[in-house]
Scaffold this motif. Sequence first.
Motif, PDB file in Angstrom:
ATOM      1  N   LEU A  17      24.337  -1.015  49.464  1.00 19.35           N
ATOM      2  CA  LEU A  17      23.498   0.081  49.680  1.00 19.35           C
ATOM      3  C   LEU A  17      24.317   1.070  50.636  1.00 19.35           C
ATOM      4  N   ILE A  18      24.473   2.061  50.404  1.00 16.28           N
ATOM      5  CA  ILE A  18      25.108   3.074  51.189  1.00 16.28           C
ATOM      6  C   ILE A  18      24.152   4.248  51.578  1.00 16.28           C
ATOM      7  N   MET A  19      24.049   4.708  52.857  1.00 15.04           N
ATOM      8  CA  MET A  19      22.948   5.495  53.212  1.00 15.04           C
ATOM      9  C   MET A  19      23.358   6.359  54.362  1.00 15.04           C
ATOM     10  N   PRO A  20      23.053   7.872  54.747  1.00 12.89           N
ATOM     11  CA  PRO A  20      23.258   8.357  55.873  1.00 12.89           C
ATOM     12  C   PRO A  20      22.174   8.058  56.950  1.00 12.89           C
ATOM     13  N   ALA A  21      22.846   8.337  58.231  1.00 12.91           N
ATOM     14  CA  ALA A  21      21.513   8.510  59.366  1.00 12.91           C
ATOM     15  C   ALA A  21      21.757  10.051  59.513  1.00 12.91           C
ATOM     16  N   VAL A  22      20.615  10.733  59.690  1.00 11.20           N
ATOM     17  CA  VAL A  22      20.434  12.023  60.089  1.00 11.20           C
ATOM     18  C   VAL A  22      20.866  12.371  61.382  1.00 11.20           C
ATOM     19  N   ALA A  23      21.917  12.919  61.663  1.00 15.43           N
ATOM     20  CA  ALA A  23      22.637  12.999  62.936  1.00 15.43           C
ATOM     21  C   ALA A  23      23.463  14.271  63.032  1.00 15.43           C
ATOM     22  N   VAL A  24      23.904  14.413  64.414  1.00 13.15           N
ATOM     23  CA  VAL A  24      24.738  15.509  64.656  1.00 13.15           C
ATOM     24  C   VAL A  24      25.593  16.004  63.557  1.00 13.15           C
ATOM     25  N   GLY A  25      25.822  17.124  63.087  1.00 12.72           N
ATOM     26  CA  GLY A  25      26.633  17.724  62.143  1.00 12.72           C
ATOM     27  C   GLY A  25      26.279  17.350  60.836  1.00 12.72           C
ATOM     28  N   ASN A  26      25.433  16.485  60.483  1.00 14.17           N
ATOM     29  CA  ASN A  26      24.906  16.088  59.256  1.00 14.17           C
ATOM     30  C   ASN A  26      26.244  15.572  58.560  1.00 14.17           C
ATOM     31  N   VAL A  27      27.021  14.808  59.347  1.00 18.56           N
ATOM     32  CA  VAL A  27      28.351  14.285  58.582  1.00 18.56           C
ATOM     33  C   VAL A  27      27.960  13.255  57.649  1.00 18.56           C
ATOM     34  N   GLY A  28      27.111  12.256  58.202  1.00 18.86           N
ATOM     35  CA  GLY A  28      26.806  11.060  57.071  1.00 18.86           C
ATOM     36  C   GLY A  28      26.237  11.791  55.794  1.00 18.86           C
ATOM     37  N   THR A 190      20.439   5.791  64.271  1.00 17.15           N
ATOM     38  CA  THR A 190      21.582   4.938  64.161  1.00 17.15           C
ATOM     39  C   THR A 190      21.536   3.548  64.821  1.00 17.15           C
ATOM     40  N   LYS A 191      21.488   3.917  66.271  1.00 14.21           N
ATOM     41  CA  LYS A 191      21.630   2.653  67.086  1.00 14.21           C
ATOM     42  C   LYS A 191      20.425   1.829  66.797  1.00 14.21           C
ATOM     43  N   SER A 192      19.092   2.216  66.900  1.00 14.00           N
ATOM     44  CA  SER A 192      17.776   1.477  66.671  1.00 14.00           C
ATOM     45  C   SER A 192      17.870   0.657  65.262  1.00 14.00           C
ATOM     46  N   LEU A 193      18.575   1.503  64.240  1.00 13.55           N
ATOM     47  CA  LEU A 193      18.417   0.781  62.931  1.00 13.55           C
ATOM     48  C   LEU A 193      19.453  -0.558  63.097  1.00 13.55           C
ATOM     49  N   TYR A 194      20.383  -0.150  63.870  1.00  8.99           N
ATOM     50  CA  TYR A 194      21.509  -1.171  63.969  1.00  8.99           C
ATOM     51  C   TYR A 194      20.839  -2.404  64.555  1.00  8.99           C
ATOM     52  N   MET A 195      20.280  -1.914  65.836  1.00  8.76           N
ATOM     53  CA  MET A 195      19.594  -3.058  66.746  1.00  8.76           C
ATOM     54  C   MET A 195      18.530  -3.918  65.784  1.00  8.76           C
ATOM     55  N   PRO A 203      22.464  -7.783  57.164  1.00  5.17           N
ATOM     56  CA  PRO A 203      24.175  -7.669  56.916  1.00  5.17           C
ATOM     57  C   PRO A 203      24.347  -6.124  56.629  1.00  5.17           C
ATOM     58  N   LEU A 204      24.586  -5.369  57.898  1.00  6.10           N
ATOM     59  CA  LEU A 204      24.761  -4.007  58.062  1.00  6.10           C
ATOM     60  C   LEU A 204      25.885  -3.489  58.877  1.00  6.10           C
ATOM     61  N   ALA A 205      26.378  -2.378  58.504  1.00  2.83           N
ATOM     62  CA  ALA A 205      27.668  -1.699  59.164  1.00  2.83           C
ATOM     63  C   ALA A 205      27.270  -0.378  59.242  1.00  2.83           C
ATOM     64  N   VAL A 206      27.730   0.172  60.374  1.00  2.00           N
ATOM     65  CA  VAL A 206      27.734   1.475  60.620  1.00  2.00           C
ATOM     66  C   VAL A 206      29.281   2.183  60.792  1.00  2.00           C
ATOM     67  N   LEU A 207      29.378   3.284  59.821  1.00  2.00           N
ATOM     68  CA  LEU A 207      30.517   3.788  60.161  1.00  2.00           C
ATOM     69  C   LEU A 207      30.340   5.143  60.652  1.00  2.00           C
ATOM     70  N   LEU A 208      30.818   5.683  61.736  1.00  2.00           N
ATOM     71  CA  LEU A 208      30.446   6.991  62.469  1.00  2.00           C
ATOM     72  C   LEU A 208      31.538   7.657  62.912  1.00  2.00           C
ATOM     73  N   ALA A 209      31.368   8.962  63.038  1.00  2.00           N
ATOM     74  CA  ALA A 209      32.435  10.112  63.419  1.00  2.00           C
ATOM     75  C   ALA A 209      31.910  10.610  64.778  1.00  2.00           C
ATOM     76  N   PHE A 210      32.689  10.735  65.834  1.00  2.00           N
ATOM     77  CA  PHE A 210      32.464  11.679  66.779  1.00  2.00           C
ATOM     78  C   PHE A 210      32.755  12.987  66.439  1.00  2.00           C
ATOM     79  N   CYS A 211      31.819  14.017  66.798  1.00  5.12           N
ATOM     80  CA  CYS A 211      31.971  15.496  66.043  1.00  5.12           C
ATOM     81  C   CYS A 211      31.269  16.530  66.964  1.00  5.12           C
ATOM     82  N   SER A 212      31.264  17.800  66.774  1.00  6.21           N
ATOM     83  CA  SER A 212      30.469  18.542  67.264  1.00  6.21           C
ATOM     84  C   SER A 212      29.988  19.399  66.072  1.00  6.21           C
TER      85      SER A 212
END
Length: 262
Positions: A17-28, A190-195, A203-212
């Motif tokens: 399963l691949i999914m986004p987290a609604v986060a800064v810049g909507n990158v996911g 992101t953090k709370s879902l990971y925790m 079994p879960l992994a987070v891939l994230l980007a630092f962005c503005s």
Amino acid sequence: MFIASQNTTPAFKDLTLIMPAVAVGNVGQLAVDLLISTLNLPRVGYLHTDCLIPMAGNNPYATSQDDAGELHTAAEVYAAPELKIVVLQIRAPVVKTKSKRFRQLLLSWIKSNGFSRTLVLSSSHAYHRDDQQMQGTPLRYLVTPSLLKICGDAFKELGWKEMERVPVCPGRLERGTQEPRLYVPGGGITKSLYMDSCDEDVPLAVLLAFCSEGDNVPDALALVSHLDDWLHLLDNTNREAKWKIPTSWRLLFGSGIPPAIF
């Protein structure tokens, strides 16, 4: 929660399963758009929940006038069993007071379907980085212990950088300790879902980007290419030229300046 598009419910067991987290810049979300558009993934259903702000719109991946008027909603599921992937696209923010309930519903759905692993694409505020996080690539990962057992040294072999823990700021002690903590500002759930996934052995992994905030298309391209380094969904080395931009991105920054104002 999940409602299938057809009369029969699709089987997701042992798929990724691949999914986004609604986060800064909507990158996911942008990265997931690229996956769905490029791989031409068919919609197999949607998630119905009051934890997301309601929304509806035209087909964001339209290829002709015939399918442009299709109705699409806040959380939809796409699948490609031949690629062993299921993609959940979330297009609306989580209602603030229902964040915990949404995470519980997600994890319940993930476990009941027997996904082999869940990959969350996300982002975090670049201006919150400390000195060590400003070095090297702006891409990071997090992995739960249960997935680490399955993947082994895969992340080290890829040369990926794990999300650093940062010292607690003075006056902001977390649980009475000065130990470094996981900090993902601007990352939504992101953090709370990971925790939660760590606690529930998911079994879960987070891939994230630092962005503005701004034009985050390059961030999305970098993140989805980073993901493909692991999954090999595309077999062409020049992947940036191969990712298919969805038709809906033509209005990503509005419809342009009306000539009449001049």
